[in-house]
Design an enzyme around this catalytic site. Structure first.
Site, PDB file in Angstrom:
ATOM      1  N   ASP A  92      33.296  -5.343  33.602  1.00 55.70           N
ATOM      2  CA  ASP A  92      33.857  -4.261  32.690  1.00 55.70           C
ATOM      3  C   ASP A  92      34.234  -2.830  33.099  1.00 55.70           C
ATOM      4  OD1 ASP A  92      31.760  -5.247  30.758  1.00 55.70           O
ATOM      5  OD2 ASP A  92      30.548  -4.734  30.832  1.00 55.70           O
TER       6      ASP A  92
ATOM      7  N   GLU B   5      37.236  13.899  24.199  1.00 52.28           N
ATOM      8  CA  GLU B   5      38.011  13.824  24.173  1.00 52.28           C
ATOM      9  C   GLU B   5      38.979  15.008  23.605  1.00 52.28           C
ATOM     10  OE1 GLU B   5      36.634  11.841  23.028  1.00 52.28           O
ATOM     11  OE2 GLU B   5      37.035   9.198  23.503  1.00 52.28           O
TER      12      GLU B   5
ATOM     13  N   THR C 275      35.985  13.046   9.757  1.00 50.26           N
ATOM     14  CA  THR C 275      35.538  11.247   9.406  1.00 50.26           C
ATOM     15  C   THR C 275      36.299  10.085   8.853  1.00 50.26           C
ATOM     16  OG1 THR C 275      36.578  11.707   6.749  1.00 50.26           O
ATOM     17  CG2 THR C 275      34.335  12.884   7.314  1.00 50.26           C
TER      18      THR C 275
ATOM     19  N   THR D 284      39.092   9.742   6.542  1.00 52.03           N
ATOM     20  CA  THR D 284      39.842  10.899   6.689  1.00 52.03           C
ATOM     21  C   THR D 284      40.793  10.167   8.064  1.00 52.03           C
ATOM     22  OG1 THR D 284      38.983  12.310   7.760  1.00 52.03           O
ATOM     23  CG2 THR D 284      39.674  12.872   5.701  1.00 52.03           C
ATOM     24  N   ARG D 285      40.428   9.644   8.981  1.00 50.68           N
ATOM     25  CA  ARG D 285      39.945   9.879  10.735  1.00 50.68           C
ATOM     26  C   ARG D 285      41.669  10.826  11.030  1.00 50.68           C
ATOM     27  NH1 ARG D 285      42.769   4.243  11.475  1.00 50.68           N
ATOM     28  NH2 ARG D 285      42.630   4.361  13.005  1.00 50.68           N
ATOM     29  N   MET D 286      40.626  12.194  10.709  1.00 52.80           N
ATOM     30  CA  MET D 286      41.975  12.787  11.513  1.00 52.80           C
ATOM     31  C   MET D 286      40.674  14.331  11.999  1.00 52.80           C
ATOM     32  SD  MET D 286      44.046  14.993   8.673  1.00 52.80           S
ATOM     33  CE  MET D 286      45.126  13.169   7.494  1.00 52.80           C
TER      34      MET D 286
ATOM     35  N   ASP E 155      24.631  -6.543  29.527  1.00 49.45           N
ATOM     36  CA  ASP E 155      23.236  -5.769  28.857  1.00 49.45           C
ATOM     37  C   ASP E 155      22.876  -5.937  27.658  1.00 49.45           C
ATOM     38  OD1 ASP E 155      25.841  -4.496  27.354  1.00 49.45           O
ATOM     39  OD2 ASP E 155      24.979  -2.052  27.937  1.00 49.45           O
TER      40      ASP E 155
END
Lengths: 579, 689
Positions: free
Chosen positions: B314, B355, B385, B388-390, B525
């Site tokens: 993996d 990140e 969110t 909005t992805r920011m 798993d």
């Protein structure tokens, strides 16, 4: 001396040059591909299949394949056994040879069906022309073809994946005889006839000696009887098929069996030709020529080591022999060395090479008196048989025996590189291991049990020509010859006795069929497996290291099994001589 | 298991236990399990009988001589027993501590999930498969099961040795619980999947203790070889008796070989060294695996691990660190890098994701921009969110945002600003390199791009190169798109990768490799890994995984570490190598023993044979004693090697072979010459012979 070395080298070079193309030819025969002789032979082949109702496509499981072999060997045995006992009543018997005793017939019949050709009789006085032709020569072809057929089946076990069939025995058998054995025998027999080997049905001739001989007891011999017979046809196949049973009692030391230096060369090379060629057949047909070359290299290396050892010990003899005048070390105008028991017309190189070839291959024909070899020279010859007849060995059986050793070797070596072992992509698991050890250890088991019992029997001493360590060597050699399916004799050993005939017969049977059935069973199991991919983590089975290791394993098993016996025989004798 | 980890040294207690076991193992029933050692056992009984007979005048050798040989033979048997006992010792200690976790508790059985109140108290031993129980904080989980409802933290230290509690919850890949572990907080409703006696803990105890240890095919194959050799040596010694009789008759003297001497020869020749250590090697291999906190369901699985030539790894956790990290700020449209870094850091200050943290750290490290206090600046955090992805902050009316390229593009264009070609180009470049671009804006103006990168673990590239040398290919499994995957694969140096991996994709990849003759190892798993796990040759299930995954695998990694696969392969290879090397050593030893014993036996018959006494051993009896004492002592001397395993290196098969041949082959030939001579000198000097 240089001349002798050149001779040795030349013999080996010619052998290799002939073996490679022959190996490829045999490979094509095995796969049923078209070959030079197809046009000529195919009609006969088809006819045979039609008459015998053989279905070419009818692949057999290993058990059926083995059953066919046991059937053909069993029938051969019964026919030969009866023929030998009744030969006095059968035709083509100008010398009025009598039937054999039951135990001699038992011994001889087993000897010929097992490709051993141990002879407790002498050809001139013990076998009629009928026996020689219809009985023994036929078995020379049959036993050789069976050996090669089993090898083909074993090779198929490595090639095939997820199949449970390993070929049709009758097809293999027929093709081997028609395409390989008969054509080669025709060539060799015509050639040796041209050199003076007899091929007739005449009665024995009586001729006046040029120089009368006076025996020790004072009788003067003025005449000798010259035996005749259909010799050439039998001699060709006895050499080619690693059979070795001479037409005449003294085998290829006899002028009518081996008259000239040229006939000697051809007969000698014939001993190893097919066994050596089969290595290349193996490489070709498993589609990895390197694998075949590696096996060849292992066999060849041991052969060369053996040849050098014999050559050196015969050339220099021992102090004792020198003092006795047997060895002429000061050779000025003639070749030196231990010439006792060797034919002057062949000399050192041809005698030694023949002796090494014949014991390396399980041929057993001789052109010199092995009993007269130096202790160490004789020991090497003995050891070549004790190793299990895998240094080229018998046609087919030598190579499949060697593959048994290869299985043992990859097992140990494979573990040492941290992988469960595999050979030619096939995993070696308990079943293959069981069969592998059976194949490799049958010869030591047969020899040790046979000679062990024989040594305990007081009357055995009567058969010996010598006493002490050399006497023991004679005994050991006899059982080694039977246990290796070789058939050569140390001479000096009177073998036509009830116990010896029967015990040697049983040794030969076990040493022939135990490895054969074991390797067939292994082939059946291997054919069912899938092929494992090769990576750099896979143990290479074609490099120097593997060849060296294979040789080491063979020598080690041989040495571990026979060191004590050899110590009491040739080693003690040698130390005594130099001491 | 933590106990054994801490005390890797063989302690006194284990030693005493092993000594005791050595004698218990003298029972014929145990001895016959190992045919090579059984031969020594029978030989010892035989010489004991010969000794007693000799006291009554029936003797083929002096009584003292027979007694000496007898004692050494019994020691040889005991040494072999001890080797096995000491190997089992560690497992037994482990099993004891596991057993303490395995006690009957009272289970609270309920009829169904919906009626949690109707609790029936029942002994855990009586629970049946399919029963439903409820376990509250502080209670021990009574049986293996699947969580149906609830989430709780569970202390699994009894099994894994790891004291930090783990979360177990209904649904998903963390739903399996093991009997014997303890719920620390909250509660769980569990459906029993294994009844008492078949539980994971039971299996584990059986495995570590070695009671369910079956001989593996490879072990059986090796044993066949050893037995065959032994049979040959029996024939060698028996025939030697008649040979010697024959030769003595010829020479007109008494047979010089006594039965006692021949038995000594037989025991020396038989592959007793490997015979004595064979089972210890297997047990120790299993034990090493246990120490790595991996539980193999069969010995066969460990050997298969040695054969594996494809590792499916993996990506996350094995090849890369768990999370992406900011590695570069790339300004666009003429903005400075400092300006970008400052805005990026501001936007990430309240962002607690790994990140986000990495952006803050990078800005600080590269440009010395210090973290600012959120409250001081009076910032308003705008969290990430899905729509909005920011994410970002509003500080003093200025909007700072960072986010995925396409969403920022929409956001910028909505505010009628330009999303430049340059920016688009850089975003593309980063994506091509396998990274993740985050575009940063200030007041709707694009400042630049943050390059988020998958960080390859240090040393993995070298590790994979080593594996390649051994012929093992590594395949990276990742959910990333092929472009990203290819870039990471290239950087990590794996041989191949499977991008956008699905369970079906994994399964078919394994099948493809197997069809080509490869052996594949993988870890998994989730329940959806189960088919692939069942197909793989070596399948390591994570202990955190689902019950289905655990059942499909043939090993369970209690640490649930994705890098474990590499350790497992190493242990497997080492096990096989140890077996092969000691076999070679054992057989190679025989050469010297012949040179010691054969001249000793026959010097009376053929005095010339003393030329073979190249070690110049003192006398016939000192030679035989030295050989047989060496034969016994070498077992003891090699126990540590059998337990530890031979040294393992990641090199090609050819190199490994030549190395091991040199050490154990050549070493096996030479060593006994030295030590047999040494023992001879010692026993002669001390007057024992």
């Amino acid at each position: 001396m240089l001349n002798t070395i050149i001779q040795y080298t030349l013999y080996l070079v010619i052998l290799i040059l002939l073996a490679i193309p022959l190996g490829i030819y045999i490979g094509k025969v095995m796969d049923g591909e078209k070959v030079l002789l197809t046009k000529l032979v195919a009609p006969f082949e088809k006819l045979i299949y039609r008459i015998l109702h053989i279905d070419r496509e009818d692949d057999m499981s290993w058990k059926r394949y083995a059953a066919c072999i046991l059937w053909i060997s069993g029938v051969s045995f019964v026919v030969l056994f009866i023929m030998l006992m009744l030969q006095g009543f059968l035709p083509l018997n100008p010398a009025k040879v009598k039937g054999m005793s039951w135990h001699l017939a038992f011994n001889t019949a087993i000897s010929f069906i097992t490709n051993t050709n141990w002879q407790a009789y002498s050809g001139e006085t013990g076998a009629s022309y009928f026996t020689q032709m219809i009985g023994l020569t036929v078995q020379n072809f049959v036993s050789a073809a069976v050996g090669i057929a089993v090898l083909f089946a074993v090779i198929r076990g490595f090639i095939r994946t997820k199949k449970d069939k390993i070929g049709n025995f009758f097809v293999d058998f027929t093709r081997i005889i028609l395409y390989i054995l008969i054509p080669m025998s025709v060539i060799v027999s015509i050639f040796i006839v041209s050199q003076g080997v007899v091929q007739n049905f005449h009665t024995y001739e009586t001729v006046k000696l040029v120089e009368p001989i006076t025996l020790e007891d004072g009788t003067v011999v003025t005449e000798e009887m010259v035996p005749m017979g259909p010799a050439a046809s039998q001699i060709a196949i006895k050499q080619l098929g690693t059979n070795g049973g001479g037409f005449f009692g003294t085998n290829s030391a006899f002028p009518l069996e081996n008259p000239t230096a040229l006939s000697n060369l051809i007969e000698m090379l014939s001993i190893l030709l097919i066994p050596a060629a089969l290595c290349f057949t193996f490489g070709r047909n498993v589609k990895d020529a390197k694998q075949g070359r590696a096996i060849f290299a292992a066999m060849f290396t041991v052969l060369v080591i053996a040849l050098i050892s014999v050559a050196v010990s015969e050339q220099f003899g021992t102090k004792q022999l020198e003092n006795g005048g047997s060895v002429n070390l000061s050779a000025v105008s003639q070749a030196g060395g231990n010439m006792e028991g060797k034919e002057a017309r062949f000399g050192m190189a041809s005698s030694n090479t023949w002796s090494v070839f014949t014991t390396a291959a399980s041929n057993g024909s001789v052109n010199a008196m092995l009993d007269s070899y130096t202790p160490l020279g004789g020991m090497v010859l003995m050891l070549l048989m004790q190793l299990g007849e895998v240094i080229f060995g018998g046609v087919g059986c030598g190579l499949y025996g060697m593959l048994g050793f290869a299985i043992l070797t990859v097992f140990i070596a494979g573990l040492m590189v941290g992988r469960t072992p595999e050979y030619l992509g096939k995993k070696i698991e308990p079943f293959e291991m069981k069969m592998g050890v059976l194949a490799c250890l049958a010869t030591p088991v047969a020899i040790l049990i046979g000679s062990g019992i024989a040594a305990a029997i007081p009357s055995i001493v009567d058969s010996l020509n010598n006493t002490g360590a050399h006497g023991f060597s004679e005994l050991l050699y006899t059982y080694s010859s039977a246990g290796g399916n070789n058939g050569s004799a140390f001479a000096g050993f009177a073998a036509d006795k009830l116990f010896i005939n029967v015990s040697l017969g049983l040794c030969m049977l076990f040493a022939r069929f135990a490895p054969m059935l074991a390797m067939l069973a292994a082939a059946g199991s291997l054919a069912k497996k899938k092929k494992v991919a090769a990576t750099s983590g896979t143990l290479s089975t074609s490099n120097f290291m593997f060849v060296g290791l294979l040789i080491f394993v063979i020598l080690l098993i041989g040495a571990l099994s026979f060191f004590p016996a050899l110590a009491l025989g040739p080693i003690a004798e040698h130390l005594k001589m130099i001491g | 298991m933590s106990e054994s980890k801490n005390s890797s040294m063989i302690d006194r207690k284990m030693m005493i236990r092993a000594l005791k076991d050595s004698f218990i193992k003298l029972s014929p029933k145990t001895q016959i399990e190992n045919l090579v050692m059984f031969l020594v056992y029978v030989s010892a009984i035989l010489t004991t009988a010969l000794f007693f007979l000799s006291l009554f005048g029936i003797q083929d050798a002096p009584s003292g001589y027979i007694l000496g040989i007898t004692i050494i033979l019994w020691f040889t048997v005991l040494f072999a027993n001890f080797a096995e006992a000491i190997a089992e010792g560690r497992g037994k200690a482990q099993a004891d501590s596991l057993r303490s976790a395995k006690k009957d508790v009272t289970a609270h059985k309920i009829p169904s999930i919906d009626s949690k109140e109707k609790v029936e108290e029942i002994s855990s031993a009586l629970l049946k498969k399919g029963d439903i129980v409820i376990v509250k904080a502080g209670e021990q989980i009574p049986a293996d099961g699947e969580v149906l409802e609830g989430a709780a933290s569970v202390d699994e230290s009894a099994i894994t040795g790891e004291s930090a509690p783990v979360v177990r919850e209904a649904g998903g890949d963390r739903s399996a619980v093991t009997g014997g572990t303890t719920v620390i907080s909250d509660w769980l409703v569990i459906e029993v999947t294994n009844e008492a006696g078949e539980s994971f803990l039971d299996k584990m105890i059986a495995m570590v203790e070695g009671s369910s240890r079956k001989k593996t095919p490879n072990e059986i194959a090796l044993q066949i070889f050893l037995i065959a050799l032994t049979i040959i040596f029996i024939l060698v010694t028996v025939s030697l008796y008649t040979y010697s009789l024959f030769s003595a008759n010829q020479a007109g003297i008494k047979n010089p070989t006594s039965i006692t001497s021949l038995i000594a020869l037989l025991v020396c020749l038989a592959p007793t060294t490997i015979g004595a250590l064979l089972s210890s090697i297997g047990i120790a291999g299993m034990s090493r695996l246990n120490q790595a906190n991996v539980l193999a369901m069969s010995g066969r699985a460990i050997e298969a691990a040695g054969d594996v030539d494809i590792l499916m790894l993996d990506k996350t956790g094995t090849i890369t660190l768990g999370n992406r990290q900011a590695s570069e700020f790339i300004p666009v449209d003429g903005h400075t890098v400092e300006e970008l870094a400052d805005a990026a850091q501001l936007s990430s200050l309240p962002d607690e994701t790994p990140e986000g943290r990495s952006v803050v750290v990078l800005a600080k490290e590269k440009f010395g921009i210090r973290e600012r206090n959120l409250n001081e600046l009076n910032m308003k955090f705008v969290p990430f969110t899905a729509s909005t992805r920011m994410s970002g902050v509003d500080v003093k009316g200025i909007e700072i945002r960072k986010g995925a390229a396409d969403s920022i593009k929409n956001y910028v264009q909505d505010h009628s600003e330009i999303y430049s070609k340059e920016c688009e180009e850089i975003v593309k470049q980063i994506a091509n390199k396998g990274g993740t671009p985050l575009v940063v804006t200030k007041d709707h103006v694009v400042l630049g791009v943050i390059y988020l990168k998958d960080i390859i673990k240090t040393g993995v590239k070298e590790k994979f190169a080593d594996l390649r040398k051994m012929g093992i290919k590594t395949i990276m499994i990742t959910g990333d798109n092929p472009l990203t995957a290819a870039a990471i694969a290239a950087e990590a140096g794996v041989d191949d990768f499977l991008a956008e991996a699905t369970p079906e994709g994994k399964l078919s990849m394994i099948r493809d490799f197997q069809a080509k003759g490869h052996l594949v190892a993988m870890t998994g798993d989730g329940t959806n890994d189960a088919p692939a796990l069942a197909q793989a040759d070596v399948a390591v299930a994570m202990n955190t995984g689902t019950q289905a995954a655990k059942e499909a695998g043939n090993m369970v990694d209690l640490d649930s570490s994705p890098t474990k696969l590499i350790d497992i392969v190493r242990i497997g290879k080492q096990l096989l190598m140890t077996r092969g090397s000691l076999t070679t050593f054992s057989i190679a030893n025989d050469l010297a023993k012949y040179f010691a014993i054969i001249p000793a036996l026959f010097m009376g018959l053929y005095p010339e044979l003393s030329a073979l006494n190249i070690m110049r051993l003192h006398s016939a009896s000192s030679a035989i004693f030295s050989a047989i004492i060496y034969n016994a002592l070498v077992i003891i001397a090699l126990i540590p090697l059998a337990l530890k395993g031979v040294k393992y290196r990641e090199v090609s098969a050819g190199k490994l072979l030549s190395r091991n041949l040199l050490i154990y082959g050549l070493g096996g030939i030479i060593t006994p010459f030295i030590f047999v001579k040494l023992i001879d000198v010692i026993i002669v000097a001390t007057g024992l012979v």
